[in-house]
Design a protein around this motif. Structure first.
Motif, PDB file in Angstrom:
ATOM      1  N   LEU A  49      -4.200  16.342  -2.782  1.00 13.17           N
ATOM      2  CA  LEU A  49      -5.522  16.060  -3.357  1.00 13.17           C
ATOM      3  C   LEU A  49      -6.561  17.015  -2.776  1.00 13.17           C
ATOM      4  CD1 LEU A  49      -5.661  12.155  -3.363  1.00 13.17           C
ATOM      5  CD2 LEU A  49      -4.893  13.708  -5.160  1.00 13.17           C
ATOM      6  N   PRO A  50      -7.570  17.356  -3.565  1.00 10.54           N
ATOM      7  CA  PRO A  50      -8.665  18.153  -2.995  1.00 10.54           C
ATOM      8  C   PRO A  50      -9.352  17.372  -1.880  1.00 10.54           C
ATOM      9  CG  PRO A  50      -9.231  17.325  -5.195  1.00 10.54           C
ATOM     10  CD  PRO A  50      -7.776  17.017  -4.979  1.00 10.54           C
ATOM     11  N   ASP A  51      -9.983  18.083  -0.961  1.00 10.64           N
ATOM     12  CA  ASP A  51     -10.493  17.381   0.229  1.00 10.64           C
ATOM     13  C   ASP A  51     -11.965  17.002   0.126  1.00 10.64           C
ATOM     14  OD1 ASP A  51     -11.542  19.864   0.429  1.00 10.64           O
ATOM     15  OD2 ASP A  51     -10.587  20.372   2.341  1.00 10.64           O
ATOM     16  N   ASP A  52     -12.496  16.950  -1.097  1.00 14.58           N
ATOM     17  CA  ASP A  52     -13.875  16.481  -1.249  1.00 14.58           C
ATOM     18  C   ASP A  52     -13.961  15.001  -0.905  1.00 14.58           C
ATOM     19  OD1 ASP A  52     -12.345  16.125  -3.826  1.00 14.58           O
ATOM     20  OD2 ASP A  52     -14.122  14.941  -4.280  1.00 14.58           O
ATOM     21  N   VAL A  53     -14.984  14.635  -0.164  1.00 12.52           N
ATOM     22  CA  VAL A  53     -15.256  13.230   0.142  1.00 12.52           C
ATOM     23  C   VAL A  53     -16.730  12.980  -0.129  1.00 12.52           C
ATOM     24  CG1 VAL A  53     -15.259  11.407   1.888  1.00 12.52           C
ATOM     25  CG2 VAL A  53     -13.493  13.176   1.943  1.00 12.52           C
ATOM     26  N   ARG A  54     -17.012  12.184  -1.162  1.00 11.38           N
ATOM     27  CA  ARG A  54     -18.402  11.831  -1.455  1.00 11.38           C
ATOM     28  C   ARG A  54     -18.518  10.315  -1.460  1.00 11.38           C
ATOM     29  NH1 ARG A  54     -21.147  14.773  -6.239  1.00 11.38           N
ATOM     30  NH2 ARG A  54     -19.213  15.286  -7.300  1.00 11.38           N
ATOM     31  N   THR A  55     -18.056   9.704  -0.377  1.00 11.23           N
ATOM     32  CA  THR A  55     -18.060   8.254  -0.263  1.00 11.23           C
ATOM     33  C   THR A  55     -19.451   7.782   0.141  1.00 11.23           C
ATOM     34  OG1 THR A  55     -15.765   8.351   0.463  1.00 11.23           O
ATOM     35  CG2 THR A  55     -16.965   6.308   0.929  1.00 11.23           C
ATOM     36  N   ARG A  59     -12.834   7.294   7.428  1.00 11.94           N
ATOM     37  CA  ARG A  59     -12.578   7.501   6.002  1.00 11.94           C
ATOM     38  C   ARG A  59     -12.117   6.198   5.350  1.00 11.94           C
ATOM     39  NH1 ARG A  59      -9.901  12.826   3.370  1.00 11.94           N
ATOM     40  NH2 ARG A  59     -10.154  12.173   1.209  1.00 11.94           N
ATOM     41  N   LEU A  60     -12.618   5.943   4.153  1.00 11.95           N
ATOM     42  CA  LEU A  60     -12.198   4.766   3.382  1.00 11.95           C
ATOM     43  C   LEU A  60     -10.839   5.081   2.765  1.00 11.95           C
ATOM     44  CD1 LEU A  60     -12.608   2.005   2.127  1.00 11.95           C
ATOM     45  CD2 LEU A  60     -14.244   2.997   0.525  1.00 11.95           C
ATOM     46  N   VAL A  61      -9.771   4.567   3.360  1.00 12.02           N
ATOM     47  CA  VAL A  61      -8.417   4.980   2.969  1.00 12.02           C
ATOM     48  C   VAL A  61      -7.767   4.047   1.952  1.00 12.02           C
ATOM     49  CG1 VAL A  61      -7.941   6.336   5.041  1.00 12.02           C
ATOM     50  CG2 VAL A  61      -7.462   3.874   5.055  1.00 12.02           C
ATOM     51  N   ALA A  62      -8.265   2.828   1.835  1.00 10.10           N
ATOM     52  CA  ALA A  62      -7.709   1.917   0.829  1.00 10.10           C
ATOM     53  C   ALA A  62      -8.743   0.889   0.408  1.00 10.10           C
ATOM     54  CB  ALA A  62      -6.457   1.203   1.351  1.00 10.10           C
ATOM     55  N   GLN A  63      -8.656   0.499  -0.849  1.00 12.47           N
ATOM     56  CA  GLN A  63      -9.488  -0.573  -1.401  1.00 12.47           C
ATOM     57  C   GLN A  63      -8.554  -1.519  -2.147  1.00 12.47           C
ATOM     58  OE1 GLN A  63     -11.989   2.512  -3.433  1.00 12.47           O
ATOM     59  NE2 GLN A  63     -13.695   1.150  -2.960  1.00 12.47           N
ATOM     60  N   SER A  64      -8.789  -2.797  -2.018  1.00 10.32           N
ATOM     61  CA  SER A  64      -7.971  -3.730  -2.791  1.00 10.32           C
ATOM     62  C   SER A  64      -8.814  -4.887  -3.279  1.00 10.32           C
ATOM     63  CB  SER A  64      -6.811  -4.271  -1.950  1.00 10.32           C
ATOM     64  OG  SER A  64      -7.256  -5.279  -1.077  1.00 10.32           O
ATOM     65  N   ALA A  95     -13.674  10.533  -3.980  1.00 14.34           N
ATOM     66  CA  ALA A  95     -13.029  11.397  -2.985  1.00 14.34           C
ATOM     67  C   ALA A  95     -11.675  11.828  -3.505  1.00 14.34           C
ATOM     68  CB  ALA A  95     -12.858  10.649  -1.650  1.00 14.34           C
ATOM     69  N   GLY A  96     -11.287  13.037  -3.133  1.00 16.96           N
ATOM     70  CA  GLY A  96      -9.949  13.509  -3.470  1.00 16.96           C
ATOM     71  C   GLY A  96      -9.671  13.571  -4.961  1.00 16.96           C
ATOM     72  N   LEU A 133      -9.264   2.574 -11.191  1.00 15.62           N
ATOM     73  CA  LEU A 133      -9.111   3.862 -10.524  1.00 15.62           C
ATOM     74  C   LEU A 133      -9.099   4.922 -11.617  1.00 15.62           C
ATOM     75  CD1 LEU A 133      -8.552   5.316  -7.782  1.00 15.62           C
ATOM     76  CD2 LEU A 133      -6.124   5.284  -8.429  1.00 15.62           C
ATOM     77  N   ALA A 134      -9.977   5.916 -11.468  1.00 15.63           N
ATOM     78  CA  ALA A 134     -10.082   6.962 -12.486  1.00 15.63           C
ATOM     79  C   ALA A 134     -10.019   8.330 -11.821  1.00 15.63           C
ATOM     80  CB  ALA A 134     -11.381   6.804 -13.280  1.00 15.63           C
ATOM     81  N   ARG A 135      -9.557   9.306 -12.595  1.00 12.64           N
ATOM     82  CA  ARG A 135      -9.529  10.688 -12.104  1.00 12.64           C
ATOM     83  C   ARG A 135     -10.824  11.355 -12.495  1.00 12.64           C
ATOM     84  NH1 ARG A 135      -3.391  12.536 -13.541  1.00 12.64           N
ATOM     85  NH2 ARG A 135      -3.906  14.291 -12.234  1.00 12.64           N
ATOM     86  N   VAL A 136     -11.294  12.220 -11.638  1.00 13.78           N
ATOM     87  CA  VAL A 136     -12.489  12.976 -12.000  1.00 13.78           C
ATOM     88  C   VAL A 136     -12.142  14.452 -12.035  1.00 13.78           C
ATOM     89  CG1 VAL A 136     -14.177  11.341 -11.139  1.00 13.78           C
ATOM     90  CG2 VAL A 136     -13.249  13.024  -9.584  1.00 13.78           C
TER      91      VAL A 136
END
Lengths: 281, 281
Positions: free
Chosen positions: A125-131, A267-272, B251-252, B275-278
């Protein structure tokens, strides 16, 4: 459980207890461990990790991106079979289905849980993080409390407590002292007791391993999961995780539990989110 | 689309366009309407409602409680077949699976979307409401703007806009004026253009009918859904709905969209997450 050395990803209690044996293409055997039970039921996050491991083998991609599980009947420790189905394979994502079955007294298969999941490769995955979400405010670990720290009935008398490093934010522990806050919040530091670091599979466990938010709402009964969906968004950094669970809509005998898992790198690594039934006392 | 009289639940554009014809037990035919397209794709919420209607027929319970959909390939207007499978039937909940297929140039079935869903009966739930979530602050409808109100490119040139009553909160409309707010928020009053009131099935449409939050994050490209899960929590009261969508983790190359739907009685009637792709420009 005396740990001489720190366990590693691939060589740990969690890895051994979620390992599946391929019987034939798409079919896997497992003996569900009694080590991950709460009261009489096998923990739903542990089951998700077991199914997640089978799908990682069956699909061309190795990392769960989004996993949706519908819980049908309560799983018990003991033998189980997982049947998988490859729904679609693509370049960056593939989708699969898996069901876990156990056996009734006549040896017939009874379906316990069914999942649909889309897998990919987190490392590409690209490493952009805009959280814009902020990590949960949890006090330092030494100011938090786990089942080992006192007489508080954290998680009840459950085997799973021995396998987790769980340190609960005292401000979400009112229920254990007979004074639930009335807020649907639960927050904790989370890890595996043997020191194994987190990976995408153990995140499937992390989202369903804290005491239910219902406890802080003054509900002490059983809160069985109907459906749980988890998004894994990034490979977690080594070190303890922070898990925050929130309930905002308890109504009609059901509630949702939204979990966020943050790694040691912030980093926000998971959401459920799960839908669960509540037994109002 | 001149409306002489207000449409009703069961006799409306939405009902006609989501009606499925039972070919045999568990198998349903439908002609996907071109009226619910955005650019070239059929709206994901409309597809969810179509699948939801098939499952309502196949299962012993009529109301979707939780529906998890994995989107595999883009649906096109035209013929489709839905194959359902009853996974488990219980007293208060039953679980089913459904897949929608269309046809490639050689007439072979291509799977578009697969769902797992648990159904129940909303009218039998206890009437306790202990919701701590607050309804979204949306200005009165006459201060909000829809595709009909000006040159703003709301939803692009899409047929679906003619079928919806969509009035967007001006504070989430910056993108339409070339000045996205940078906040992952979208809020609107929502209804069906022909005046049909909401029901559990149309809530499946409502959660995926607003412009993507990505627009307000300055991303103008396509944001295809990978997976969407919706919980229907209560039968909506008559009158317009308020829909709020939030993104907190872009992100990612992926983002989540959390939707809440509130009815005219101030009740949180549905929650969803996708969950969507951007495609970052």
């Amino acid at each position: 459980m005396t740990q001489m050395t720190q366990a590693t990803i691939g060589d740990s209690e969690f890895d051994r207890d979620t390992a599946v044996a391929r019987r034939e293409e798409g079919v896997y055997d497992i003996d569900l461990s009694a080590g991950w039970t709460i009261i009489n039921a096998v923990n739903g996050g542990y089951l998700l990790a077991v199914l997640g491991r089978a799908l990682a083998d069956a699909l061309p991609h190795s990392d769960p991106f989004t996993v949706s599980a519908h819980y049908l009947t309560a799983s018990r420790p003991g033998p189980a079979v997982i049947r998988t189905d490859v729904v679609r394979t693509g370049r960056t994502l593939s989708t699969g289905q898996a069901s876990l079955f156990q056996y009734d007294e006549d040896g017939r298969e009874v379906e316990r849980i069914r999942v649909l999941a889309s897998y990919g490769d987190l490392d590409t995955l690209p490493d952009d993080v805009r959280t814009t979400a902020r990590p949960p405010a949890i006090p330092p670990m030494e100011q938090c409390f786990g089942p080992q720290d006192g007489p508080a009935p954290v998680s009840g008398s459950s085997a799973i407590a021995d396998r987790l490093m769980l340190k609960l934010d005292p401000s979400t522990l009112g229920w254990a002292l007979g004074a639930p806050s009335g807020k649907g919040e639960m927050r904790a530091w989370f890890g595996l007791a043997d020191g194994r670091d987190a990976d995408p599979l153990s995140l499937l466990l992390a989202v369903d391993a804290l005491p239910p938010t219902a406890f802080e709402l003054g509900i002490s009964g059983w809160v069985p999961t109907v459906e749980l969906t988890v998004h894994v968004r990034s490979r977690p950094a080594p070190g303890p995780l922070r898990v925050s669970i929130t309930t905002r809509n308890l109504a009609g005998g059901f509630l949702e539990e939204d979990a966020e898992v943050w790694d040691s790198a912030g980093r926000l690594v998971a959401q459920s989110r799960q839908l669960a039934r509540v037994r109002l006392g």
